[in-house]
Structure formats: structure tokens, C-alpha cells
Motif scaffolding. Structure first.
Motif, PDB file in Angstrom:
ATOM      1  N   GLY A   1      10.003  11.287   7.733  1.00  0.00           N
ATOM      2  CA  GLY A   1      10.998  11.238   8.469  1.00  0.00           C
ATOM      3  C   GLY A   1      13.082  11.252   8.009  1.00  0.00           C
ATOM      4  N   GLU A   2      13.606  11.810   8.752  1.00  0.00           N
ATOM      5  CA  GLU A   2      15.328  11.855   7.931  1.00  0.00           C
ATOM      6  C   GLU A   2      15.848  10.241   8.811  1.00  0.00           C
ATOM      7  N   GLN A   3      17.253  10.414   7.904  1.00  0.00           N
ATOM      8  CA  GLN A   3      18.399   9.580   8.540  1.00  0.00           C
ATOM      9  C   GLN A   3      19.344   9.564   7.815  1.00  0.00           C
ATOM     10  N   PRO A   4      20.355  10.492   9.557  1.00  0.00           N
ATOM     11  CA  PRO A   4      20.993  11.018   9.493  1.00  0.00           C
ATOM     12  C   PRO A   4      22.224  10.682   8.115  1.00  0.00           C
ATOM     13  N   ALA A   5      22.613   9.250   7.914  1.00  0.00           N
ATOM     14  CA  ALA A   5      23.372   8.471   7.396  1.00  0.00           C
ATOM     15  C   ALA A   5      23.006   6.917   6.928  1.00  0.00           C
TER      16      ALA A   5
ATOM     17  N   TYR B   1      25.976  10.525   3.752  1.00  0.00           N
ATOM     18  CA  TYR B   1      24.976  11.739   3.633  1.00  0.00           C
ATOM     19  C   TYR B   1      23.783  11.187   4.454  1.00  0.00           C
ATOM     20  N   GLY B   2      23.284  12.839   4.465  1.00  0.00           N
ATOM     21  CA  GLY B   2      21.852  12.280   4.934  1.00  0.00           C
ATOM     22  C   GLY B   2      20.551  12.529   4.528  1.00  0.00           C
TER      23      GLY B   2
ATOM     24  N   GLU C   1       0.622  -1.476   0.043  1.00  0.00           N
ATOM     25  CA  GLU C   1      -0.177  -0.026   0.259  1.00  0.00           C
ATOM     26  C   GLU C   1       0.931   1.374  -0.074  1.00  0.00           C
ATOM     27  N   LEU C   2       2.059   1.430  -0.122  1.00  0.00           N
ATOM     28  CA  LEU C   2       3.027   2.830   0.478  1.00  0.00           C
ATOM     29  C   LEU C   2       4.361   2.597  -1.252  1.00  0.00           C
ATOM     30  N   ALA C   3       4.389   3.536  -1.409  1.00  0.00           N
ATOM     31  CA  ALA C   3       5.889   3.899  -2.110  1.00  0.00           C
ATOM     32  C   ALA C   3       6.355   4.420  -1.548  1.00  0.00           C
ATOM     33  N   ARG C   4       7.429   3.565  -0.901  1.00  0.00           N
ATOM     34  CA  ARG C   4       8.717   4.385  -0.719  1.00  0.00           C
ATOM     35  C   ARG C   4      10.018   5.356  -1.358  1.00  0.00           C
ATOM     36  N   LEU C   5      10.211   6.238  -0.985  1.00  0.00           N
ATOM     37  CA  LEU C   5      11.758   6.424  -1.036  1.00  0.00           C
ATOM     38  C   LEU C   5      12.592   7.749  -0.947  1.00  0.00           C
ATOM     39  N   ASP C   6      13.983   7.819  -0.866  1.00  0.00           N
ATOM     40  CA  ASP C   6      14.269   8.574  -0.067  1.00  0.00           C
ATOM     41  C   ASP C   6      15.178   9.950  -1.197  1.00  0.00           C
ATOM     42  N   CYS C   7      15.154  11.099  -0.552  1.00  0.00           N
ATOM     43  CA  CYS C   7      16.517  11.887  -1.672  1.00  0.00           C
ATOM     44  C   CYS C   7      17.419  12.549  -0.551  1.00  0.00           C
ATOM     45  N   LEU C   8      18.515  12.973  -1.117  1.00  0.00           N
ATOM     46  CA  LEU C   8      19.199  13.902  -0.103  1.00  0.00           C
ATOM     47  C   LEU C   8      19.132  14.847   0.033  1.00  0.00           C
ATOM     48  N   THR C   9      18.681  14.941   1.514  1.00  0.00           N
ATOM     49  CA  THR C   9      17.719  15.642   2.632  1.00  0.00           C
ATOM     50  C   THR C   9      18.749  17.362   2.419  1.00  0.00           C
ATOM     51  N   SER C  10      20.411  17.380   1.331  1.00  0.00           N
ATOM     52  CA  SER C  10      20.442  18.672   1.052  1.00  0.00           C
ATOM     53  C   SER C  10      20.002  19.082  -0.108  1.00  0.00           C
ATOM     54  N   ASN C  11      19.677  18.756  -0.757  1.00  0.00           N
ATOM     55  CA  ASN C  11      18.514  18.603  -2.392  1.00  0.00           C
ATOM     56  C   ASN C  11      17.258  19.126  -1.861  1.00  0.00           C
ATOM     57  N   PRO C  12      16.919  20.266  -1.518  1.00  0.00           N
ATOM     58  CA  PRO C  12      15.658  20.578  -1.941  1.00  0.00           C
ATOM     59  C   PRO C  12      14.779  20.724  -2.706  1.00  0.00           C
ATOM     60  N   ARG C  13      14.832  20.919  -3.920  1.00  0.00           N
ATOM     61  CA  ARG C  13      14.626  20.356  -4.779  1.00  0.00           C
ATOM     62  C   ARG C  13      14.175  19.557  -5.129  1.00  0.00           C
ATOM     63  N   LEU C  14      14.763  18.081  -5.200  1.00  0.00           N
ATOM     64  CA  LEU C  14      14.725  16.985  -4.998  1.00  0.00           C
ATOM     65  C   LEU C  14      12.902  16.944  -3.929  1.00  0.00           C
ATOM     66  N   ARG C  15      13.765  17.399  -3.418  1.00  0.00           N
ATOM     67  CA  ARG C  15      12.400  17.352  -2.383  1.00  0.00           C
ATOM     68  C   ARG C  15      11.030  17.399  -3.214  1.00  0.00           C
ATOM     69  N   THR C  16      11.508  18.042  -3.143  1.00  0.00           N
ATOM     70  CA  THR C  16       9.611  19.483  -3.410  1.00  0.00           C
ATOM     71  C   THR C  16       9.342  18.661  -5.101  1.00  0.00           C
ATOM     72  N   TYR C  17       9.946  18.075  -5.971  1.00  0.00           N
ATOM     73  CA  TYR C  17       9.713  17.316  -7.173  1.00  0.00           C
ATOM     74  C   TYR C  17       8.852  16.388  -6.678  1.00  0.00           C
ATOM     75  N   TYR C  18       8.752  15.552  -5.656  1.00  0.00           N
ATOM     76  CA  TYR C  18       8.419  14.416  -5.083  1.00  0.00           C
ATOM     77  C   TYR C  18       7.449  14.366  -4.536  1.00  0.00           C
ATOM     78  N   GLU C  19       7.640  16.100  -3.701  1.00  0.00           N
ATOM     79  CA  GLU C  19       5.962  16.601  -2.999  1.00  0.00           C
ATOM     80  C   GLU C  19       5.204  16.910  -3.990  1.00  0.00           C
ATOM     81  N   GLY C  20       5.508  17.143  -4.989  1.00  0.00           N
ATOM     82  CA  GLY C  20       4.730  17.342  -6.343  1.00  0.00           C
ATOM     83  C   GLY C  20       3.851  16.471  -7.091  1.00  0.00           C
ATOM     84  N   ALA C  21       4.808  15.320  -6.404  1.00  0.00           N
ATOM     85  CA  ALA C  21       4.072  14.295  -7.618  1.00  0.00           C
ATOM     86  C   ALA C  21       3.378  13.045  -6.208  1.00  0.00           C
TER      87      ALA C  21
END
Length: 199
Positions: free
Chosen positions: A144-148, A158-159, A118-138
Motif C-alpha cells: 500500500g501507500e500512505q499519502p502522508a 511526504y508520502g 509473523e510480519l516485518a513491516r517498514l516504509d520508505c519514501l514514495t519518491s525513492n524508487p531505489r530504496l523500494r527496489t532495495y527492500y523488494e530485493g530483500a
């Protein structure tokens, strides 16, 4: 555009696809991937432990790919079997049609739902807010966050930001429109059969 599950013979072609994507991201100041960072054995391992999917042109040229894992303890810790974990979304730097970057995660989500999760999960660099915004738009939301990341699937310094999207339930038990069954391919531990989409 054809989507199919990769086999070990495809591993050699996945390496330059990854290297091209790595060069493209590094040229834009994103250091998460590096050329030469994944070899054929990496992709063979991903095929054995999960699935690797290819997007191909009508002429059979691979222009995109992604990995689908059925667990991801290094980033997400131990979890119940309710999600699929999408990794290494790659598009070719030449020959890829417009919109493939959006189509790849959508196809991964469809595969996850067909497998009964029931869930699709992925991660992206914490230091890449542009990609985070891209996924949020999708349709993904930050959970959550994972420091490393650390563990047998590859330590990294990298986190990462953890994102997930809840998928629609109630899909048909059969292959569904536009999909055909591929015999002899590996599925999730408690999932249904894998599928290929002709476009």
C-alpha cells in the motif's frame, strides 16, 4: 559484531549516528531525514514505547541502529498485533562493516519472529524508487501507500510506500542459537522476551 538493546544512556550516542545518516541521505538527494531532526528525547521515547537496537564493534563502538515499534498507527492505521514495524535503519558513515545495511533489517526480522509475530513491516519514501527496489530485493512486497504520515509520532509532509515481509514461523520458544536473554528489557505487549545477538 554485537547486537544489543539500547538503554537511556545510549540516547546521546544515537543522535550523531542519526545525524550522520541524515547528512549522507540528503547529500544523495533524499530529503526524508534532516540533521538535528531527532534528539535524545526522541530515542528515549522510542525505548519506552518499543525497542531501539544497536550494532557495535568488538570495541563497543556503535556503528548501526534501528527502532522497532510494536504498532504504527500513523502509517498503517490500527492493526492486530501480528507485526513489528522497523524504523530508522541507520549505519555509521565510518567504521561500519560491509553488509551491515542488509544485516540490520535481518536482525530486526529475527527479533520480531522471536516475539511471536509473523510480519516485518517498514516504509520508505514514495519518491525513492531505489530504496523500494532495495527492500523488494530483500524479500519485502509493497502492500500500500500512505499519502502522508500524521499523528502523535510525528507529522510529515511526504508520502510513503508500505512494505511487509512474512517471517518464518515455528521458531523455538527459547533464546535460539546465537542469542542470549536480556533481563529487564521491554517487549511487545503480547510478545516474548527480548534477545541480544553476539554476532
Amino acid at each position: 559484531m554485537t547486537f544489543r538493546i539500547a538503554d537511556e544512556e545510549d540516547a546521546a550516542g544515537l543522535v550523531p549516528l542519526y545525524d550522520g545518516a541524515a547528512r549522507w541521505t540528503r547529500n544523495r538527494g533524499i530529503a526524508q531525514w534532516q540533521p538535528g531532526g531527532k534528539d535524545e528525547e526522541h530515542f528515549r521515547l522510542r525505548m519506552r514505547e518499543g525497542e531501539v537496537w544497536l550494532a557495535e564493534t568488538p570495541g563497543g563502538v556503535a556503528v548501526g541502529a534501528y527502532e522497532l515499534w510494536w504498532d504504527d498507527e500513523p502509517a498503517w492505521s490500527a492493526q492486530p498485533p501480528v507485526a513489528g514495524y522497523v524504523h530508522r535503519l541507520m549505519t555509521g558513515r565510518t567504521g561500519a562493516p560491509a553488509g551491515l545495511g542488509r544485516l540490520l533489517p535481518a536482525r530486526a526480522e529475527r527479533r520480531i519472529a522471536e516475539a511471536g509475530r509473523e510480519l516485518a513491516r517498514l516504509d520508505c519514501l514514495t519518491s525513492n524508487p531505489r530504496l523500494r527496489t532495495y527492500y523488494e530485493g530483500a524479500g519485502y512486497r509493497v502492500v500500500g501507500e500512505q499519502p502522508a504520515e500524521a499523528g502523535p509520532r510525528g507529522e510529515s509532509p511526504y508520502g510513503v510506500t508500505l512494505l511487509e515481509r512474512r517471517l518464518q514461523r515455528g521458531g523455538r520458544a527459547g533464546a535460539g542459537p546465537g542469542f542470549r536473554r536480556v533481563s529487564g528489557t521491554r517487549g511487545p505487549p503480547r510478545g516474548s522476551a527480548p534477545w541480544v545477538s553476539p554476532g
